[in-house]
Design a protein around this motif. Structure first.
Motif, short mmCIF file in Angstrom:
data_model
loop_
_atom_site.label_atom_id
_atom_site.label_comp_id
_atom_site.label_asym_id
_atom_site.label_seq_id
_atom_site.Cartn_x
_atom_site.Cartn_y
_atom_site.Cartn_z
N LYS A 104 -9.83 39.96 -14.80
CA LYS A 104 -8.13 39.94 -14.61
C LYS A 104 -7.96 39.53 -16.14
O LYS A 104 -6.73 40.06 -16.54
CB LYS A 104 -7.71 38.60 -14.45
CG LYS A 104 -7.93 38.00 -12.69
CD LYS A 104 -6.90 37.34 -12.01
CE LYS A 104 -6.94 37.09 -10.60
NZ LYS A 104 -6.21 35.71 -9.62
N LEU A 105 -9.19 39.08 -17.05
CA LEU A 105 -8.24 38.64 -18.16
C LEU A 105 -8.35 40.30 -19.22
O LEU A 105 -7.76 40.79 -19.72
CB LEU A 105 -9.62 37.94 -19.61
CG LEU A 105 -9.29 37.32 -20.77
CD1 LEU A 105 -7.38 37.01 -20.65
CD2 LEU A 105 -9.65 36.04 -21.51
N PHE A 106 -9.14 41.26 -18.78
CA PHE A 106 -9.85 42.34 -19.71
C PHE A 106 -8.64 42.80 -19.46
O PHE A 106 -7.45 44.05 -19.73
CB PHE A 106 -10.72 43.04 -18.49
CG PHE A 106 -10.56 44.30 -18.76
CD1 PHE A 106 -11.04 44.56 -20.06
CD2 PHE A 106 -10.79 45.63 -18.33
CE1 PHE A 106 -10.85 46.71 -20.48
CE2 PHE A 106 -9.82 46.38 -18.23
CZ PHE A 106 -11.12 47.57 -19.53
N PHE A 107 -7.82 42.98 -17.93
CA PHE A 107 -6.78 43.97 -17.27
C PHE A 107 -5.68 43.54 -17.90
O PHE A 107 -4.51 44.67 -18.25
CB PHE A 107 -7.19 44.02 -16.28
CG PHE A 107 -7.22 45.17 -14.93
CD1 PHE A 107 -7.23 46.90 -14.84
CD2 PHE A 107 -8.88 44.63 -14.72
CE1 PHE A 107 -8.12 47.48 -14.76
CE2 PHE A 107 -9.25 45.69 -13.43
CZ PHE A 107 -9.71 47.00 -14.29
N VAL A 108 -4.89 42.67 -17.68
CA VAL A 108 -4.38 41.43 -18.79
C VAL A 108 -3.95 42.28 -20.27
O VAL A 108 -3.27 43.11 -20.42
CB VAL A 108 -3.76 40.34 -18.78
CG1 VAL A 108 -2.92 40.34 -19.78
CG2 VAL A 108 -3.74 40.22 -18.17
N LYS A 109 -5.42 42.42 -21.20
CA LYS A 109 -5.39 42.59 -22.04
C LYS A 109 -5.24 44.74 -22.52
O LYS A 109 -4.57 44.84 -23.30
CB LYS A 109 -6.78 42.52 -22.57
CG LYS A 109 -7.02 40.69 -22.91
CD LYS A 109 -8.17 40.33 -23.41
CE LYS A 109 -8.47 41.24 -25.06
NZ LYS A 109 -7.68 40.08 -26.16
N TRP A 110 -5.69 44.55 -21.59
CA TRP A 110 -6.05 46.43 -21.24
C TRP A 110 -3.78 47.21 -21.10
O TRP A 110 -3.99 47.59 -21.45
CB TRP A 110 -6.28 47.12 -20.40
CG TRP A 110 -6.77 48.43 -19.80
CD1 TRP A 110 -6.83 49.40 -20.67
CD2 TRP A 110 -5.82 49.21 -18.68
NE1 TRP A 110 -6.97 50.50 -19.91
CE2 TRP A 110 -5.58 50.51 -18.99
CE3 TRP A 110 -5.34 48.36 -17.67
CZ2 TRP A 110 -5.88 51.50 -18.28
CZ3 TRP A 110 -4.29 49.17 -16.99
CH2 TRP A 110 -4.98 51.31 -17.31
N ALA A 111 -4.16 46.00 -19.86
CA ALA A 111 -2.05 46.50 -19.73
C ALA A 111 -1.17 45.93 -20.58
O ALA A 111 0.21 47.20 -20.75
CB ALA A 111 -2.04 45.61 -18.29
#
Length: 256
Positions: A104-111
């Motif tokens: 989740k944290l990765f996708f948040v940073k990516w988004a």
């Protein structure tokens, strides 16, 4: 939980001095390019095809002059600062000690990185479209690479498609940069590695030249009828890079 993470990442991103500095540099570059853009009156679809700038084609041509800065300065600096800078500074450890799932944290940073680039493209499109209508020679139709002659509505649709494909390429650049930023020991090496990967892609295959000359490649693809560039090449690269990102992100020892 996801919304809170997203807002938190946004706040951290816009509190960084580098974010403000890069956005300020881009704004200055946008104004600088536009000044010479309107005075010169001539731009290029690619190295072999020049074109007169008019009220209908100004938005895509403005992005052509700015895409190099987005690809090689804006995105690598944003991504290195987000994915590597927070890790080396210890800020990411403070986030990961809380019960947040790594994916989740990765996708948040990516988004958030994708959102930043999306905002930059929207501003560029608005400036190119509005100022083009007000300042550049008014025409009822314009011709793009490949002999496509379109009217006002057709030019608008072409412009939106052009920016949309460029955005997809920039997302792929973000994804590749995030992999290298996680693997590199510091932000400077992350930035250099991302630049090296983009330039090196040209030597790997001519089909990957869009990483080096984004807009020239998009103009060429849009000049070809029934181009399957997105389906056959760009989307698979994006998917593979995201899978690698998730693997590296989950295996990385962030808190130690």
């Amino acid at each position: 939980m996801m919304t809170g993470l997203f807002i938190s990442e946004l706040e951290r991103t816009f509190k960084r001095k580098k974010t403000a500095a890069v956005l300020a540099v881009y704004a200055g570059l946008l104004a600088f390019i536009w000044f010479f853009f309107q005075r010169g009156g001539i731009s290029f679809f690619d190295a072999a095809h020049d074109v007169k700038i008019d009220s209908l084609n100004s938005a895509p041509l403005l992005l052509r002059d700015l895409s190099f800065a987005i690809t090689f300065i804006v995105i690598p600096m944003f991504v290195a600062d987000s994915f590597n800078g927070e890790y080396t500074s210890g800020a990411l450890r403070m986030v990961l000690i809380r019960p947040h799932h790594r994916v989740k944290l990765f996708f948040v940073k990516w988004a958030v990185q994708c959102l930043l680039v999306f905002i930059i493209l929207c501003i560029t499109w608005v400036v190119g479209t509005c100022l083009g209508r007000m300042v550049m020679p008014h025409v009822n139709e314009t011709t793009f690479l490949g002999g496509q002659t379109v009217g006002t509505v057709g030019a608008l649709l072409y412009s939106l498609k052009f920016y949309g494909i460029c955005f997809c390429i920039f997302i792929a650049v973000i994804s590749i940069g995030s992999i290298l930023s996680v693997l590199m020991p510091n932000s400077i090496l992350s930035y250099v590695a991302t630049i090296g990967a983009l330039i090196g892609s040209v030597y790997v295959s001519d089909k990957l030249s869009f990483f080096f000359s984004v807009t020239d490649s998009v103009f060429r693809e849009l000049s070809r009828p029934n181009s399957e560039f997105l389906v056959n090449l760009l989307f698979p690269i994006l998917l593979i890079s995201l899978i690698i990102n998730l693997f590296v992100w989950k295996k990385k020892e962030w808190v130690g």
